[in-house]
Design an enzyme around this catalytic site. Structure first.
Site, PDB file in Angstrom:
ATOM      1  CE  LYS A 161      -4.410  -1.353   1.991  1.00 34.72           C
ATOM      2  NZ  LYS A 161      -5.443  -0.943   2.956  1.00 34.72           N
ATOM      3  CE  LYS A 253      -5.009  -7.518  -5.784  1.00 29.03           C
ATOM      4  NZ  LYS A 253      -5.797  -7.757  -4.550  1.00 29.03           N
ATOM      5  CE  LYS A 256     -11.682  -0.008  -4.656  1.00 23.73           C
ATOM      6  NZ  LYS A 256     -12.709  -0.004  -3.595  1.00 23.73           N
TER       7      LYS A 256
END
Length: 387
Positions: A161, A253, A256
């Site tokens: 992240k 992946k 968003k």
């Protein structure tokens, strides 16, 4: 004596059931255990408490839907009447990365409308905003006083992240001094999300498996530390799902947070937008269509999407494209996506305009969640010696 005669004689002596099959005799003792049917098995097992959550960071994309949200709906449909289901929009987790307040507020409403649009029933399931139930953060603090630093340092998700937020290509390039405490400790809050409802079954993806192990460890640590069996050990629910990859970078992946909006199909995209994104998706020039995730990740990603949309085996789907090219495949993928999301998209547009209804659902869900979790917290407070 014939085989059949032997069987008949044996039946008269031992009271056997005989079934002639192709000239022979199959037998079953009347005293054998009776095979229970599915309904009886459901009655015998303990009720399940199912919990899962999703962040309110924008409209869900195709990967979110096929990988998780569609399975929430399946779980709701197949759950036994006595099972509890809790589905949460986890606003506090969203704060681990910088958020624009207005955008976050709108995203919370959009996510609630999306979950209702795809079929989550607020009367059957407890559908709520995590940030409207303070019991999550209270339990998270208690658990943080039991959680070893070493376990948190071995978590890998926060590194990914942080790398994504810094647009770093490699997690090793990330300067850990930039890590905020919330991003480092959010797995404890995630454990509290689960444990505050004494959830027994958690449907999560493989990338969250490490966090579920932490929740199991913290439940066991709490029970042993206070010599009390307060928390059950949560179990991973593995559901059939597929890993949908980015349309622009099929080595990662669908996300968003990816800078290129053409890398993902949103559940609110029109057919025109879907067609353009699929048409521009990365494939290859290796000839006729085949399924090979290693050598042909882009092509294989499109086949995976198509197979998931039509609920068929990906190899069977790939076989239909023998001798065909990418143009045919991309056209079919776009049409299959549209057919699958057209209904939810229209329902989202309708529900999103009914703000009063959304606020009512949120209030009711928060009330039910607080009532349910307060039972746990009364027990927790008494166990640790707090009023």
């Amino acid at each position: 004596m014939s085989l059949f005669a032997q069987c008949r004689k044996l039946h008269s002596i031992q009271s056997l059931t005989r079934i002639p099959v192709k000239g022979t005799c199959l037998k079953r003792f009347h005293s054998s255990p009776r095979v229970r049917n599915t309904a009886e098995q459901k009655k015998l097992r303990s009720p399940r408490v199912v919990f899962s959550g999703i962040q309110p960071t924008g409209i869900p994309h195709l990967g979110n839907y096929l990988g998780a949200l569609s399975n929430w709906v399946k779980l709701q449909k197949t759950a036994a009447p006595e099972d509890e289901l809790l589905f949460s929009i986890v606003g506090w987790h969203a704060l681990t990365l910088p958020q624009d307040p207005k955008t976050l507020s709108d995203s919370r409403m959009d996510m609630l409308a999306t979950l209702l649009a795809i079929g989550i029933d607020p009367k059957r399931s407890i559908l709520f905003h995590q940030d409207q139930n303070q019991n999550h953060t209270e339990l998270a603090w208690i658990l943080s006083c039991l959680a070893p630093m070493g376990k948190l340092q071995r978590m890998t998700t926060w590194k990914a992240k942080l790398a994504a937020s810094r647009n770093a290509n490699d997690e090793s390039e990330v300067d850990e001094s930039l890590l905020n405490v919330g991003l480092f400790t959010y797995p404890i809050l995630q454990a509290a999300d689960i444990m505050v409802y004494k959830a027994t079954h958690i449907p999560v993806g493989e990338d969250q498996k490490q966090h579920l192990e932490l929740a199991k460890n913290l439940a066991d640590t709490f029970n042993r530390a206070y010599k009390a069996g307060v928390f059950p050990s949560p179990h991973l629910v593995t559901t059939p799902c597929c890993r949908i990859l980015s349309l622009k970078d099929p080595t990662s992946k669908m996300s968003k947070s990816a800078p290129d909006t053409a890398s993902r199909v949103l559940l609110t995209d029109t057919f025109s937008a879907i067609s353009l994104k699929i048409k521009a998706s990365v494939t290859d020039s290796l000839g006729p269509i085949t399924y090979d995730p290693i050598l042909r990740p882009g092509t294989s990603n499109l086949l995976t999407i198509l197979a998931a949309c039509v609920d068929e085996d990906v190899h069977s789907v790939a076989g239909r494209y023998e001798g065909k090219g990418h143009e045919a495949l991309k056209g079919d993928v776009a049409e299959a996506i549209e057919k699958m999301i057209e209904g939810p998209r229209l329902e989202f547009e309708r529900i999103r305009g009914e703000r009063g209804y959304l606020e009512e659902v949120a209030r009711d869900g928060a009330l039910r969640a607080r009532e349910r979790s307060e039972e746990t917290m009364r027990e927790v407070r008494a166990t640790v010696g707090l009023p």
